[in-house]
Motif scaffolding. Structure first.
Motif, short mmCIF file in Angstrom:
data_model
loop_
_atom_site.label_atom_id
_atom_site.label_comp_id
_atom_site.label_asym_id
_atom_site.label_seq_id
_atom_site.Cartn_x
_atom_site.Cartn_y
_atom_site.Cartn_z
N ILE A 274 -20.60 -6.90 1.46
CA ILE A 274 -20.25 -5.49 2.16
C ILE A 274 -19.53 -5.62 3.23
O ILE A 274 -20.32 -6.09 4.50
CB ILE A 274 -21.71 -4.65 2.01
CG1 ILE A 274 -22.21 -4.48 0.68
CG2 ILE A 274 -21.13 -3.42 2.53
CD1 ILE A 274 -23.40 -3.64 0.63
N LEU A 275 -18.36 -5.62 3.47
CA LEU A 275 -17.70 -5.59 4.63
C LEU A 275 -17.48 -4.17 5.47
O LEU A 275 -17.48 -3.09 4.83
CB LEU A 275 -16.24 -5.88 4.41
CG LEU A 275 -15.71 -7.23 3.93
CD1 LEU A 275 -14.38 -7.30 3.65
CD2 LEU A 275 -16.31 -8.37 4.62
N THR A 276 -18.13 -4.40 6.73
CA THR A 276 -18.14 -3.11 7.52
C THR A 276 -17.24 -3.23 8.58
O THR A 276 -17.04 -4.23 9.36
CB THR A 276 -19.53 -2.78 8.32
OG1 THR A 276 -20.59 -2.70 7.25
CG2 THR A 276 -19.57 -1.27 8.70
N VAL A 277 -16.02 -2.26 8.59
CA VAL A 277 -14.92 -2.62 9.55
C VAL A 277 -14.65 -1.57 10.33
O VAL A 277 -15.03 -0.14 10.05
CB VAL A 277 -13.72 -2.38 8.44
CG1 VAL A 277 -12.20 -2.65 9.17
CG2 VAL A 277 -13.80 -3.80 7.28
N ALA A 278 -14.07 -1.96 11.69
CA ALA A 278 -13.77 -0.97 12.64
C ALA A 278 -12.39 -1.42 13.30
O ALA A 278 -12.28 -2.82 13.12
CB ALA A 278 -14.91 -0.45 13.52
N LEU A 362 -17.60 -4.11 -1.48
CA LEU A 362 -17.33 -2.95 -0.86
C LEU A 362 -16.83 -2.86 0.62
O LEU A 362 -17.31 -3.95 1.38
CB LEU A 362 -18.57 -2.05 -1.02
CG LEU A 362 -18.33 -0.67 0.00
CD1 LEU A 362 -17.60 0.39 -1.11
CD2 LEU A 362 -19.71 -0.08 0.30
N VAL A 363 -15.80 -2.32 0.80
CA VAL A 363 -15.26 -2.20 2.27
C VAL A 363 -15.56 -0.86 2.77
O VAL A 363 -15.05 0.13 2.29
CB VAL A 363 -13.62 -2.34 2.07
CG1 VAL A 363 -13.18 -2.21 3.76
CG2 VAL A 363 -13.16 -3.79 1.55
N SER A 388 -17.06 2.32 -9.63
CA SER A 388 -18.42 2.29 -9.70
C SER A 388 -19.29 1.93 -8.40
O SER A 388 -20.32 2.51 -8.06
CB SER A 388 -18.94 1.37 -11.00
OG SER A 388 -18.22 0.24 -10.70
N ASP A 389 -18.58 0.77 -7.62
CA ASP A 389 -19.23 0.30 -6.34
C ASP A 389 -19.04 1.58 -5.40
O ASP A 389 -19.89 1.67 -4.58
CB ASP A 389 -18.42 -0.76 -6.16
CG ASP A 389 -18.91 -2.00 -6.78
OD1 ASP A 389 -20.14 -2.23 -7.16
OD2 ASP A 389 -18.10 -2.72 -6.96
N LEU A 430 -6.26 -2.36 -0.29
CA LEU A 430 -5.73 -1.68 -1.44
C LEU A 430 -4.51 -1.97 -1.76
O LEU A 430 -4.25 -2.04 -3.02
CB LEU A 430 -5.92 -0.02 -1.31
CG LEU A 430 -7.22 0.58 -1.22
CD1 LEU A 430 -7.38 2.18 -0.94
CD2 LEU A 430 -8.15 0.38 -2.57
N ARG A 431 -3.58 -2.26 -0.76
CA ARG A 431 -2.39 -2.63 -1.03
C ARG A 431 -2.26 -4.22 -1.53
O ARG A 431 -1.43 -4.60 -2.41
CB ARG A 431 -1.37 -2.71 -0.21
CG ARG A 431 -0.94 -1.49 0.55
CD ARG A 431 -0.25 -0.50 -0.60
NE ARG A 431 1.34 -1.09 -0.92
CZ ARG A 431 2.19 -0.78 -0.60
NH1 ARG A 431 2.43 0.25 0.42
NH2 ARG A 431 3.45 -1.36 -0.75
N LYS A 432 -3.30 -4.80 -1.21
CA LYS A 432 -3.48 -6.23 -1.79
C LYS A 432 -4.01 -6.30 -3.16
O LYS A 432 -3.73 -6.86 -3.95
CB LYS A 432 -4.58 -6.86 -0.74
CG LYS A 432 -5.05 -8.46 -0.84
CD LYS A 432 -3.59 -9.56 -1.05
CE LYS A 432 -4.24 -10.77 -1.28
NZ LYS A 432 -3.21 -11.75 -1.20
N ASN A 433 -5.21 -5.22 -3.30
CA ASN A 433 -6.09 -5.31 -4.59
C ASN A 433 -6.36 -3.80 -4.77
O ASN A 433 -7.05 -3.32 -4.01
CB ASN A 433 -7.05 -6.17 -4.54
CG ASN A 433 -7.92 -6.15 -6.03
OD1 ASN A 433 -7.50 -5.29 -6.70
ND2 ASN A 433 -8.87 -6.98 -6.01
N SER A 434 -5.52 -3.09 -5.64
CA SER A 434 -5.81 -1.75 -5.95
C SER A 434 -7.26 -1.20 -6.43
O SER A 434 -7.43 -0.33 -6.29
CB SER A 434 -4.59 -1.16 -6.83
OG SER A 434 -4.71 -1.79 -7.93
N SER A 435 -7.89 -2.38 -6.90
CA SER A 435 -9.34 -2.08 -7.37
C SER A 435 -10.26 -2.43 -6.37
O SER A 435 -11.49 -2.19 -6.70
CB SER A 435 -9.52 -2.95 -8.66
OG SER A 435 -9.38 -4.43 -8.33
N THR A 436 -9.84 -2.64 -5.46
CA THR A 436 -10.85 -2.65 -4.18
C THR A 436 -11.86 -1.46 -3.91
O THR A 436 -10.97 -0.27 -3.88
CB THR A 436 -10.23 -3.04 -2.89
OG1 THR A 436 -9.53 -4.19 -2.90
CG2 THR A 436 -11.33 -3.24 -1.56
N SER A 437 -13.08 -1.51 -3.92
CA SER A 437 -13.85 -0.27 -3.64
C SER A 437 -14.06 -0.18 -2.14
O SER A 437 -14.51 -1.04 -1.38
CB SER A 437 -15.15 -0.50 -4.33
OG SER A 437 -15.10 -0.87 -5.55
N GLY A 438 -13.83 1.15 -1.86
CA GLY A 438 -13.82 1.34 -0.46
C GLY A 438 -13.89 2.79 0.07
O GLY A 438 -13.88 3.72 -0.86
#
Length: 694
Positions: A274-278, A362-363, A388-389, A430-438
């Motif tokens: 699980i990536l948590t980003v700021a 998840l991002v 789903s994620d 998402l531009r890298k992988n459109s199926s990324t959950s975020g």
């Protein structure tokens, strides 16, 4: 007067201010510069909207008039040599979001031709008077959006004038300088026909202007600019001339850290991540006045406070999922940090050793959180990319919200009328992988709540610490639910996770104010800061980027964030805590090394990663622009932002005499000399004649 410097100080008044500088991309320029190779000198006048300029002038401009002023002046955007107009228009539409046509002449040419420079006033009360001020676009970085509706207005108050090119210098004055310059402008107005006038001297000569390199590819080749990204220039004040000296660099890295620490010696790295980003970089029309209190620093503070809250939880080593915290830089300039991170993941470089992109479940991005407070309630919005994620993460958010109900915290799903997620680092994923959950957690729903987005007015007065504390607690509890799979909102473990309000207040004063600023107790416990006043401008890259820099190559804020995360995500390293050569050799890191000389060795997976364009490569000491790669859609859109070099930047004021008066004095002097000569000749002749008669 005892020396030449004393004489200079009596003649010239140095003015404190923050310059707008020249930035260059593949298709043209934005920002400000002197029009040529020389300093600009012009009389100071107060701006009046209905008054025409009769001669080149340095205009003193109030914040109330900034929007109207810059709408009167739009310089042509430079074309690359050999490009047709249609090709340039296509490039600009892609990179600069010009929708209607290329504006090639001033909206008011007679007015524009006499603008020699601009001095923008600073006042404490201005934020309360203005309904809003944002020089950014209405859809910031729309070209990187993972959806087609790029005309949506996330930032309806945005004017976009910081993305245009101005062939004159612009300074934001300090509050003390504002009062002084106002008095000078009034004096000039009262003595309009006097033989002396007070002038401003601007030294904002940009190397790209001097050499004529008006796009990033040519200026990098001629070495008149440097790439935006991982490095940041220090600013130094001269003794007799307030100037920014282009003299030294310190690297501004993005930082990532893992909870629990990742065991790189183990081959079994199978936990979902699980990536948590700021983000920690801000943008502004004025280079060194980029605070970004709400956007994005409130999110950074929320992340740091959430990590601190989780550090007090027992049993983190037994979590079912791997928590990874990422603090990006360069996001305001084409998502440099997030795109570089994704490239490093693809290349499996040492900078991201231990991470596997296929395990990212998840991002979760923490965006602006500082304005999520209204009438005692803390309200946030979850902007999502449905999967789903993501649904699981939304459920965890709701569970965390339930556990914080007594605190007045609410989380709502963002409006379905939105075209997608708002401008954020998640766009790069998402531009890298459109199926990324975020998920992007924000303090707004359909439009920015921040009325000073990408403005120097987005300071600590523009945020509410209670909202940041609430967001930090919400994020910390959500991450705990996701990583532990515990679904009970009433559990004692969950209710014990709370952000430290005092820590948040201290982080605000350290990262957003000059007093105490980076000399605050918290920062000083980790590093010895070079500067006191924080600035979150991304800076420029100099030299070979490295993921293992020495501390003197890293800027204050990056070093603080690295030390803080390494400390809060760490476990003690064996029986000894004193740093030694064996610390790093055995997978440890050394924190607080600057403050006590030795440091403390801890077990932590915390790393620096330099952020710069994925289309740049350093080859034999020179930056090269790589050709676009069709497999990298965001790289093809990359403007490759650079900042022009300069020798010094400065502003000073002094008094000059009118040329006509000088000519009159000269004529008078000549006349007196001639008359004196005639008088001498006549007197001598008279005396000679008188003597002969005797």
């Amino acid at each position: 007067m005892e020396s030449v410097p004393d004489l200079q100080k009596s003649m010239y008044m140095v003015v404190d201010g923050y310059p707008c500088v020249r930035l260059v991309n593949l298709s043209g320029e934005i920002g400000c510069s002197n029009p040529g190779r020389d300093k600009v000198v012009a009389p100071i006048i107060k701006y009046k909207n209905n008054k025409e300029l009769g001669l080149p002038s340095a205009i003193l401009l109030s914040m109330d008039d900034v929007q109207g002023f810059f709408s009167r002046y739009v310089l042509p955007i430079t074309m690359r040599t050999g490009e047709s107009c249609s090709n340039t228009e296509l490039v600009l539409r892609k990179h600069l979001n010009v929708k209607d046509h290329i504006q090639r002449i001033s909206n008011d040419s007679s007015f524009a031709s006499n603008v020699a420079g601009v001095l923008v006033e600073s006042r404490v009360e201005i934020q309360h008077k203005l309904k809003g001020f944002s020089p950014a676009r209405k859809f910031p970085q729309a070209e990187f959006a993972p959806y087609h509706n790029t005309t949506y207005e996330w930032n309806p108050i945005g004017s976009g004038f910081m993305w245009k090119s101005y062939n004159f210098p612009v300074f934001l004055l300090s509050e003390s300088s504002t009062s002084t310059l106002e008095e000078i402008a009034m004096k000039n107005e009262k003595t309009e026909k006097a033989y002396t006038t007070n002038v401003a001297e601007f030294d904002v000569v940009m190397q790209t202007t001097k050499v004529g390199t008006h796009d990033s590819e040519s200026c990098l080749k001629e070495e008149t600019c440097l790439p935006l990204g991982g490095y940041r220039w220090l600013d130094q004040r001269g003794e007799s001339y307030a100037a920014l000296d282009f003299y030294a660099s310190i690297c501004e890295f993005y930082v990532w850290s893992a909870v629990p620490p990742i065991n790189n010696s183990s081959s079994n790295q199978s936990k979902p991540i699980i990536l948590t980003v700021a983000s920690m970089d801000a943008a502004s029309f004025f280079r060194d006045k980029s605070l970004g209190a709400d956007s994005p620093i409130s999110g950074l503070i929320s992340l740091l406070a959430a990590v601190d809250a989780l550090s007090h939880v027992d049993g983190l080593d037994n979590l079912n999922k791997q928590l990874v915290f990422l603090v990006f830089t360069g996001e305001a300039w084409g998502y440099l940090g997030s795109r570089r991170f994704l490239l490093e993941l693809d290349q499996q470089s040492d900078a991201v050793r231990g991470l596997n992109s296929s395990l990212i479940q998840l991002v979760m991005e923490i965006g602006s959180t500082g304005k999520g407070f209204s009438q005692g309630n803390k309200t946030f919005f979850a902007h999502t990319q449905v999967s789903s994620d993501t649904n699981e993460a939304l459920d965890a958010l709701k569970l965390a919200q339930e556990s914080l109900k007594s605190e007045g915290v609410t989380v709502s799903n963002a409006s379905s009328s939105n075209p997608g997620i708002p401008p954020s680092s998640l766009m790069a994923f998402l531009r890298k992988n459109s199926s990324t959950s975020g998920i992007v957690l924000e303090d707004f729903d359909t439009v920015f709540a921040n009325k000073f987005y990408h403005s120097h007015l987005d300071d600590s007065a523009n945020i509410n610490s209670s909202a940041i504390v609430a967001a930090a607690s919400l994020v910390a509890r959500t991450l705990y639910v996701l990583a532990s799979d515990k679904k009970d909102s009433t559990s004692s473990a969950l209710s014990s996770i709370n952000a430290n309000a005092s820590l948040v207040e201290e982080l605000i004063s350290c990262l957003l104010d000059c007093d105490p600023g980076l000399s605050c107790e918290l920062v000083s416990s980790y590093i010895t800061s070079v500067d006191t006043c924080p600035s979150h401008y991304v800076g420029v890259v100099l030299g070979e980027p490295s993921s293992t820099p020495s501390p003197n190559q890293v800027d204050d804020i990056s070093r603080f964030v690295w030390n803080f995360l390494a400390d809060r995500t760490s476990t003690p390293k064996g029986n000894t805590t004193v740093c030694s050569k064996d610390c790093s050799n055995n997978g440890g890191v050394c924190i607080r090394a600057e403050t006590n000389g030795k440091g403390i060795c801890v077990n932590s997976t915390t790393r620096y990663v330099p952020a710069y364009s994925t289309r740049l490569k350093l080859d034999s000491g020179t930056w090269k622009v790589l050709p676009p790669n069709s497999s990298d859609p965001m790289g093809m859109l990359d403007p490759v932002w650079t900042e022009s070099n300069w020798n010094t930047i400065g502003l000073r004021v002094y008094t000059v005499q009118e040329a006509a008066y000088d000519r009159l004095v000269l004529l008078g002097g000549i006349s007196v000399t001639v008359l004196a000569y005639l008088a001498i000749v006549l007197t001598r002749a008279y005396i000679t004649k008188a003597l002969k008669q005797d």
